[in-house]
Scaffold this active site. Structure first.
Site, mmCIF file in Angstrom:
data_model
loop_
_atom_site.group_PDB
_atom_site.id
_atom_site.type_symbol
_atom_site.label_atom_id
_atom_site.label_comp_id
_atom_site.label_asym_id
_atom_site.label_seq_id
_atom_site.Cartn_x
_atom_site.Cartn_y
_atom_site.Cartn_z
ATOM 1 N N SER A 157 1.782 5.866 -6.809
ATOM 2 C CA SER A 157 1.733 5.116 -5.544
ATOM 3 C C SER A 157 2.292 5.875 -4.363
ATOM 4 O O SER A 157 2.375 5.329 -3.264
ATOM 5 C CB SER A 157 2.536 3.822 -5.664
ATOM 6 O OG SER A 157 2.064 3.062 -6.714
ATOM 7 N N THR A 190 5.583 1.886 -3.949
ATOM 8 C CA THR A 190 6.074 2.462 -2.695
ATOM 9 C C THR A 190 7.588 2.552 -2.680
ATOM 10 O O THR A 190 8.270 1.595 -3.039
ATOM 11 C CB THR A 190 5.660 1.537 -1.530
ATOM 12 O OG1 THR A 190 4.265 1.541 -1.451
ATOM 13 C CG2 THR A 190 6.268 1.975 -0.210
ATOM 14 N N THR A 226 4.340 6.143 1.003
ATOM 15 C CA THR A 226 3.397 5.551 0.043
ATOM 16 C C THR A 226 2.017 6.218 0.130
ATOM 17 O O THR A 226 1.669 6.814 1.148
ATOM 18 C CB THR A 226 3.217 4.040 0.344
ATOM 19 O OG1 THR A 226 2.466 3.424 -0.697
ATOM 20 C CG2 THR A 226 2.489 3.802 1.656
ATOM 21 N N ARG A 239 -7.841 2.597 5.539
ATOM 22 C CA ARG A 239 -6.853 1.503 5.508
ATOM 23 C C ARG A 239 -5.423 2.059 5.626
ATOM 24 O O ARG A 239 -5.056 3.023 4.988
ATOM 25 C CB ARG A 239 -7.009 0.734 4.204
ATOM 26 C CG ARG A 239 -6.060 -0.459 4.036
ATOM 27 C CD ARG A 239 -4.839 -0.116 3.215
ATOM 28 N NE ARG A 239 -3.988 -1.289 2.983
ATOM 29 C CZ ARG A 239 -2.752 -1.204 2.502
ATOM 30 N NH1 ARG A 239 -2.225 -0.040 2.196
ATOM 31 N NH2 ARG A 239 -2.027 -2.295 2.322
ATOM 32 N N VAL A 240 -4.644 1.423 6.457
ATOM 33 C CA VAL A 240 -3.228 1.767 6.595
ATOM 34 C C VAL A 240 -2.422 0.499 6.310
ATOM 35 O O VAL A 240 -2.774 -0.582 6.791
ATOM 36 C CB VAL A 240 -2.926 2.284 8.023
ATOM 37 C CG1 VAL A 240 -1.429 2.442 8.252
ATOM 38 C CG2 VAL A 240 -3.644 3.615 8.271
ATOM 39 N N GLY A 241 -1.371 0.636 5.519
ATOM 40 C CA GLY A 241 -0.552 -0.533 5.169
ATOM 41 C C GLY A 241 0.666 -0.670 6.062
ATOM 42 O O GLY A 241 0.716 -0.147 7.184
ATOM 43 N N ASP A 242 1.653 -1.366 5.544
ATOM 44 C CA ASP A 242 2.873 -1.635 6.319
ATOM 45 C C ASP A 242 3.846 -0.461 6.330
ATOM 46 O O ASP A 242 4.676 -0.343 7.248
ATOM 47 C CB ASP A 242 3.610 -2.836 5.713
ATOM 48 C CG ASP A 242 4.038 -2.550 4.268
ATOM 49 O OD1 ASP A 242 3.178 -2.090 3.481
ATOM 50 O OD2 ASP A 242 5.209 -2.760 3.927
ATOM 51 N N THR A 257 8.105 -3.514 0.219
ATOM 52 C CA THR A 257 7.062 -3.001 -0.666
ATOM 53 C C THR A 257 6.165 -4.177 -1.027
ATOM 54 O O THR A 257 6.543 -5.322 -0.862
ATOM 55 C CB THR A 257 7.671 -2.362 -1.924
ATOM 56 O OG1 THR A 257 6.615 -1.876 -2.761
ATOM 57 C CG2 THR A 257 8.495 -3.349 -2.723
ATOM 58 N N GLY A 258 4.987 -3.870 -1.520
ATOM 59 C CA GLY A 258 4.056 -4.937 -1.871
ATOM 60 C C GLY A 258 2.839 -4.894 -0.974
ATOM 61 O O GLY A 258 2.540 -3.854 -0.372
HETATM 62 N N1 ASP Z 1 3.222 -1.578 0.900
HETATM 63 C C1 ASP Z 1 2.281 -0.588 0.444
HETATM 64 C C2 ASP Z 1 0.995 -0.745 1.206
HETATM 65 O O1 ASP Z 1 0.552 -1.854 1.400
HETATM 66 C C3 ASP Z 1 1.971 -0.679 -0.998
HETATM 67 C C4 ASP Z 1 3.112 -0.690 -1.921
HETATM 68 O O2 ASP Z 1 4.197 -1.189 -1.631
HETATM 69 O O3 ASP Z 1 2.935 -0.178 -3.029
HETATM 70 O O4 ASP Z 1 0.406 0.251 1.535
#
Ligand code: ASP
Length: 320
Positions: free
Chosen positions: A81, A183, A201, A211-214, A234-235
């Site tokens: 990850s 992450t 991450t 795609r970009v996450g948090d 995370t998540g």
């Molecule tokens: N928070 C991360 C994302 O959404 C993923 C993760 O925590 O594994 O990109």
């Protein structure tokens, strides 16, 4: 590297770990005294917190500690990850997101960075060497090369095989608490009482390209305010972004809330998201006193902590 599937399949969480909620709150209240230095990270990132600890125990700066810690999973091919070995997007590209904040309120971030093993260090360079906060994609890559980072293939055989297996069904449903959420968010409080944080991450496995996450979004995946405290997440990134998770935790701590309560309140806010039954989010936080918090939407989230008393793996409380 720790295998979370194995963890979830067992009842004991191993040496030096806590198993009951009572023990957990006892442990948290032990932190009512100012205790520093310390490091806390999402999931069982033991080697990462130990590496950060090595920096802090000799009087080092929290910023150096969290960067050093975050680099551990980034270069671990078994961690699927983060960084090298991270699962690719559905088109077969490993794209990385990371951000970092220091005790002066400075912030740096890279999003959609490809072929560079240590996005956290590139994020730090963005913070320290440019007038900007975020660099994206090709521009982030160009900047990294200019700064002397090497271009490398980050797609391992294991990750390619996982993509091939996923493509058979091409079903896009992130699984809760499995490797798609490993992450690392890592927070450090140094001997001077200064706070810093880092988050890095490869994002959701088999995500849409682009795609970009948090994780690289200041306020969502990470927030540090040296007057108050720091938090990281995370998540499912989409959920964390919608709630500006980490910033909200720091703001609640500013109003006097204990980090544990602030993490819980932030986790509760996720309940208004329609798909709340289908995802996991975990938050961790630390305040200036060295008090800690960890809370998640559902069971299975854990945090790695290291202080002068040694390493602890915390099983976080959860809303469900
Ligand atoms: N928070 C991360 C994302 O959404 C993923 C993760 O925590 O594994 O990109």
């Amino acid at each position: 590297m720790f295998d979370r599937r194995t963890f979830l399949g067992s009842t004991a969480i191993g040496m030096g770990s806590l198993t009951s909620l009572d023990q957990l709150s006892e442990w948290f209240s032990a932190f009512a005294k100012i205790r520093r230095p310390l490091v806390i990270a999402t999931w069982n990132n033991k080697k990462a917190v130990e590496t950060a600890w090595d920096v802090l125990k000799s009087g080092g700066r929290a910023l150096d500690a969290v960067e050093a810690g975050a680099r551990i999973p980034e270069s671990d091919p078994e961690d699927t990850s983060v960084g090298y070995g991270g699962f690719p997007d559905r088109d077969g590209f490993v794209t990385l997101d990371a951000c970092i904040m220091d005790e002066l309120g400075n912030a740096g971030s890279v999003v959609f960075l490809e072929k560079i093993m240590h996005p956290i260090s590139v994020a730090r360079r963005v913070m320290e060497k440019t007038p900007h906060v975020i660099l994206a994609g090709a521009g982030a890559h160009q900047f990294a090369i200019e700064q002397g980072f090497k271009e490398e293939n980050l797609l391992t055989e294991k990750a390619q095989k996982a993509l091939d297996a996923w493509r058979i069904k091409s079903e896009y449903k992130p699984k809760i608490n499995v490797e798609r959420h490993d992450t690392i968010g890592i927070l450090g409080l140094d001997q001077n009482g200064d706070l810093s944080g880092a988050c890095t991450t490869s994002g959701l496995a088999f995500k849409m390209r682009g795609r970009v996450g948090d994780s690289p979004i200041i306020g969502a995946g990470l927030y540090v305010d040296n007057e108050v405290g720091a938090a990281t997440a995370t998540g499912l990134g989409e959920a964390v972004i919608k709630k500006v998770g980490s910033f909200s935790i720091v703001e609640m701590m500013r109003q006097g809330m204990h980090p544990e309560k602030a993490c819980k309140a932030a986790a509760k806010r996720l309940l208004t998201i329609k798909s709340k039954d289908e995802f996991q989010v975990g938050y961790i936080a630390v305040n200036k006193k060295g008090e800690l918090g960890a809370w998640a939407l559902r069971p299975g989230f854990e945090a790695a902590v290291i202080t002068q008393d040694g390493f602890q793996l915390i099983k976080a409380n959860s809303i469900f």
